[in-house]
Write an enzyme that holds these catalytic residues in place. Structure first.
Site, PDB file in Angstrom:
ATOM      1  N   GLU A 104      52.551  44.304  40.265  1.00  0.00           N
ATOM      2  CA  GLU A 104      53.701  44.360  40.957  1.00  0.00           C
ATOM      3  C   GLU A 104      54.729  43.178  40.471  1.00  0.00           C
ATOM      4  O   GLU A 104      54.296  42.039  39.989  1.00  0.00           O
ATOM      5  CB  GLU A 104      53.011  43.554  42.311  1.00  0.00           C
ATOM      6  CG  GLU A 104      52.128  44.752  43.174  1.00  0.00           C
ATOM      7  CD  GLU A 104      51.766  44.108  44.486  1.00  0.00           C
ATOM      8  OE1 GLU A 104      51.557  44.746  45.451  1.00  0.00           O
ATOM      9  OE2 GLU A 104      51.218  42.917  44.409  1.00  0.00           O
ATOM     10  N   SER A 117      48.430  35.623  44.307  1.00  0.00           N
ATOM     11  CA  SER A 117      48.368  36.944  45.446  1.00  0.00           C
ATOM     12  C   SER A 117      49.057  36.657  46.606  1.00  0.00           C
ATOM     13  O   SER A 117      49.280  37.777  47.281  1.00  0.00           O
ATOM     14  CB  SER A 117      46.790  36.686  45.720  1.00  0.00           C
ATOM     15  OG  SER A 117      46.002  36.591  44.915  1.00  0.00           O
ATOM     16  N   HIS A 173      52.186  40.137  39.615  1.00  0.00           N
ATOM     17  CA  HIS A 173      50.625  40.080  40.058  1.00  0.00           C
ATOM     18  C   HIS A 173      49.842  41.243  39.644  1.00  0.00           C
ATOM     19  O   HIS A 173      50.042  42.370  39.760  1.00  0.00           O
ATOM     20  CB  HIS A 173      51.022  40.331  41.611  1.00  0.00           C
ATOM     21  CG  HIS A 173      49.709  40.182  42.376  1.00  0.00           C
ATOM     22  ND1 HIS A 173      49.526  40.972  43.505  1.00  0.00           N
ATOM     23  CD2 HIS A 173      48.434  39.526  42.205  1.00  0.00           C
ATOM     24  CE1 HIS A 173      48.368  40.725  43.834  1.00  0.00           C
ATOM     25  NE2 HIS A 173      47.724  39.921  43.081  1.00  0.00           N
ATOM     26  N   ASN A 218      48.309  43.442  48.650  1.00  0.00           N
ATOM     27  CA  ASN A 218      47.484  42.768  49.485  1.00  0.00           C
ATOM     28  C   ASN A 218      47.882  42.629  51.029  1.00  0.00           C
ATOM     29  O   ASN A 218      46.926  42.391  51.957  1.00  0.00           O
ATOM     30  CB  ASN A 218      47.524  41.290  48.833  1.00  0.00           C
ATOM     31  CG  ASN A 218      46.475  41.099  47.789  1.00  0.00           C
ATOM     32  OD1 ASN A 218      45.791  41.867  47.519  1.00  0.00           O
ATOM     33  ND2 ASN A 218      46.621  39.941  46.986  1.00  0.00           N
TER      34      ASN A 218
HETATM   35  N1  3HC Z   1      36.979  44.858  29.927  1.00  0.00           N
HETATM   36  C1  3HC Z   1      36.149  45.812  29.367  1.00  0.00           C
HETATM   37  N2  3HC Z   1      35.450  46.615  29.820  1.00  0.00           N
HETATM   38  C2  3HC Z   1      35.181  46.632  31.212  1.00  0.00           C
HETATM   39  C3  3HC Z   1      35.716  45.466  32.030  1.00  0.00           C
HETATM   40  C4  3HC Z   1      36.466  44.528  31.337  1.00  0.00           C
HETATM   41  N3  3HC Z   1      37.079  43.501  31.635  1.00  0.00           N
HETATM   42  N4  3HC Z   1      35.319  45.570  33.139  1.00  0.00           N
HETATM   43  C5  3HC Z   1      34.429  46.589  33.040  1.00  0.00           C
HETATM   44  N5  3HC Z   1      34.554  47.136  32.073  1.00  0.00           N
HETATM   45  C6  3HC Z   1      33.524  48.476  31.556  1.00  0.00           C
HETATM   46  C7  3HC Z   1      32.118  48.178  32.281  1.00  0.00           C
HETATM   47  O1  3HC Z   1      31.530  47.511  31.774  1.00  0.00           O
HETATM   48  C8  3HC Z   1      31.787  49.860  32.287  1.00  0.00           C
HETATM   49  O2  3HC Z   1      31.371  50.011  30.856  1.00  0.00           O
HETATM   50  P1  3HC Z   1      30.056  51.052  30.609  1.00  0.00           P
HETATM   51  O3  3HC Z   1      30.616  52.369  31.152  1.00  0.00           O
HETATM   52  O4  3HC Z   1      29.798  51.168  29.438  1.00  0.00           O
HETATM   53  O5  3HC Z   1      29.018  50.636  31.511  1.00  0.00           O
HETATM   54  C9  3HC Z   1      33.278  50.469  32.226  1.00  0.00           C
HETATM   55  O6  3HC Z   1      34.448  49.514  32.228  1.00  0.00           O
HETATM   56  C10 3HC Z   1      33.547  51.075  33.424  1.00  0.00           C
HETATM   57  O7  3HC Z   1      33.080  50.295  34.583  1.00  0.00           O
HETATM   58  P2  3HC Z   1      32.111  51.126  35.585  1.00  0.00           P
HETATM   59  O8  3HC Z   1      31.023  51.924  35.213  1.00  0.00           O
HETATM   60  O9  3HC Z   1      31.849  49.923  36.714  1.00  0.00           O
HETATM   61  O10 3HC Z   1      33.164  52.065  35.860  1.00  0.00           O
HETATM   62  P3  3HC Z   1      34.181  52.289  37.364  1.00  0.00           P
HETATM   63  O11 3HC Z   1      34.548  53.679  37.145  1.00  0.00           O
HETATM   64  O12 3HC Z   1      33.593  51.970  38.813  1.00  0.00           O
HETATM   65  O13 3HC Z   1      35.345  51.148  37.311  1.00  0.00           O
HETATM   66  C11 3HC Z   1      36.306  49.525  38.261  1.00  0.00           C
HETATM   67  C12 3HC Z   1      35.147  49.850  37.522  1.00  0.00           C
HETATM   68  C13 3HC Z   1      37.740  49.985  37.463  1.00  0.00           C
HETATM   69  C14 3HC Z   1      36.464  47.958  38.451  1.00  0.00           C
HETATM   70  C15 3HC Z   1      36.387  50.378  39.595  1.00  0.00           C
HETATM   71  O14 3HC Z   1      35.391  49.970  40.221  1.00  0.00           O
HETATM   72  C16 3HC Z   1      37.634  49.975  40.571  1.00  0.00           C
HETATM   73  O15 3HC Z   1      38.790  50.560  40.417  1.00  0.00           O
HETATM   74  N6  3HC Z   1      37.102  49.087  41.318  1.00  0.00           N
HETATM   75  C17 3HC Z   1      38.266  48.805  42.477  1.00  0.00           C
HETATM   76  C18 3HC Z   1      38.993  47.615  41.945  1.00  0.00           C
HETATM   77  C19 3HC Z   1      40.035  46.862  42.522  1.00  0.00           C
HETATM   78  O16 3HC Z   1      40.449  47.486  43.932  1.00  0.00           O
HETATM   79  N7  3HC Z   1      40.731  45.711  42.116  1.00  0.00           N
HETATM   80  C20 3HC Z   1      41.825  45.241  42.855  1.00  0.00           C
HETATM   81  C21 3HC Z   1      41.289  44.144  43.597  1.00  0.00           C
HETATM   82  S1  3HC Z   1      42.683  43.327  44.574  1.00  0.00           S
HETATM   83  C22 3HC Z   1      43.274  42.495  43.368  1.00  0.00           C
HETATM   84  O17 3HC Z   1      42.834  42.139  42.300  1.00  0.00           O
HETATM   85  C23 3HC Z   1      44.424  41.624  44.007  1.00  0.00           C
HETATM   86  C24 3HC Z   1      44.118  40.105  44.078  1.00  0.00           C
HETATM   87  O18 3HC Z   1      45.218  39.374  44.187  1.00  0.00           O
HETATM   88  C25 3HC Z   1      43.028  39.758  45.329  1.00  0.00           C
END
Ligand code: 3HC
Length: 298
Positions: A161, A128, A149, A199
């Site tokens: 990325e 990251s 990334h 990030n």
């Molecule tokens: N595999 C399969 N299914 C998955 C899953 C996975 N790994 N993770 C979640 N799901 C499923 C859930 O179980 C859910 O199923 P359901 O509808 O049957 O309950 C479905 O996907 C959708 O999940 P949600 O109901 O929670 O729906 P959302 O629309 O809220 O989507 C999310 C979830 C995509 C995580 C959304 O909340 C999101 O985009 N959050 C922001 C995440 C983000 O910003 N990530 C970046 C972080 S920074 C990073 O990673 C960089 C690092 O270097 C720090």
């Protein structure tokens, strides 16, 4: 330069997702490596659970019938070879590292990979925040080193990325970009700068939210609701910190503060350190700023 076989080192939060998208969306043969058998089994179980979930969703949405969805998940699983032997990575065309966010540990892994992988193997880090160039130098093949990334959860987040250093070969960068695309991601190219694009913007924003919480300006629920409903973010910054992992966020910030002491956007919020010291690491440990039961927050 054609990538057919991919190695992934580390099968944790990010690594298992990279294994999955490479095998399921990319159709690559994937060696999933973990030094520890228990950690490997846990990572593979997560892949199986996620494949099953995505297959079920495809059926629910009418994209595939049940037999086809089951065959899709089974096909992806069959392309994954779990391994605890680094020699299995030697003939991979691309090896992606997704281990602990510690530069010394990563550098020693890349030195080992540089010595054991075939000369054409492209080496990539999912870091990251650490300089890709330093890992490239450690590997002894800086021209074949890139950053790849991914974002958490890898299965659902559309971005990757693709980070190039001053020494990365043009062909290697293009192949890495192509790999990201094959995995169903939107690749963005960027230089080897702290935090790359996402990030560099996201982490200082999370820091501001945590400082706000520590000062008592608003509750954690209200800070999150403000950004969800005021800016349309899918989750607020406090939940997002839990999601990313408090320890990972702290590692990123500590590394930056040490390397770039004059950059005012990089600071470690006291509340973050206190939570990590108390063992509250976020969703993965069951408690961060919120309590978690799997994906469900309370
Ligand atoms: N595999 C399969 N299914 C998955 C899953 C996975 N790994 N993770 C979640 N799901 C499923 C859930 O179980 C859910 O199923 P359901 O509808 O049957 O309950 C479905 O996907 C959708 O999940 P949600 O109901 O929670 O729906 P959302 O629309 O809220 O989507 C999310 C979830 C995509 C995580 C959304 O909340 C999101 O985009 N959050 C922001 C995440 C983000 O910003 N990530 C970046 C972080 S920074 C990073 O990673 C960089 C690092 O270097 C720090």
């Amino acid at each position: 330069m054609q990538i057919k076989k991919v190695g992934v080192v580390g099968c944790g939060l990010m690594g298992h997702g990279i294994v999955q998208v490479a095998a399921a969306q990319g159709g690559f043969d994937v060696v999933a490596f973990e030094a520890d058998q228990g950690a490997l089994d846990k990572g593979i179980a997560r892949v199986e659970k996620s494949l099953a979930k995505l297959a079920q969703k495809s059926v629910e949405k009418g994209k595939m019938d049940a037999d086809k969805a089951e065959a899709w998940a089974a096909g992806a699983r069959a392309r994954i070879t779990p391994s605890t032997d680094k020699a299995d990575l030697a003939d991979c065309d691309l090896v992606v590292e997704a281990i602990v966010e510690n530069l010394d540990v990563k550098k020693s892994l890349f030195a080992e990979l540089g010595a054991t992988c075939k000369p054409e193997t492209i080496l990539a880090s999912n870091t990251s925040s650490f300089p890709i160039a330093e890992m490239g130098e450690a590997s002894g093949r800086p021209e074949r080193m890139v950053g790849l990334h991914f974002f958490n959860p890898v299965q659902l987040m559309k971005l990757v990325e693709v980070v190039r250093t001053d020494k990365t070969d043009e062909d290697v960068f293009a192949a890495a970009r192509g790999f990201g695309e094959s995995c169903g991601k939107v690749p963005v190219g960027c230089k080897d700068t702290p935090g790359f694009v996402v990030n560099r913007l996201l982490v200082p924003y999370m820091v501001q939210a945590l400082e706000m919480l520590d000062r008592g300006d608003a509750s954690k629920e209200d800070i999150d609701a403000a950004m969800q409903f005021g800016c349309g973010h899918p989750m607020g910054p406090i939940t997002l910190t839990d999601y990313v992992g408090l320890d990972t966020t702290l590692f990123i910030l500590e590394g930056w503060c040490e390397r770039y002491p004059n950059e005012p956007a990089f600071a470690v919020p006291g509340i973050l350190r206190r939570h990590v010291e108390a063992g509250k690491l976020g969703r993965k440990s069951g408690e961060g700023f919120f309590k978690w039961d799997g994906d469900k927050r309370s």
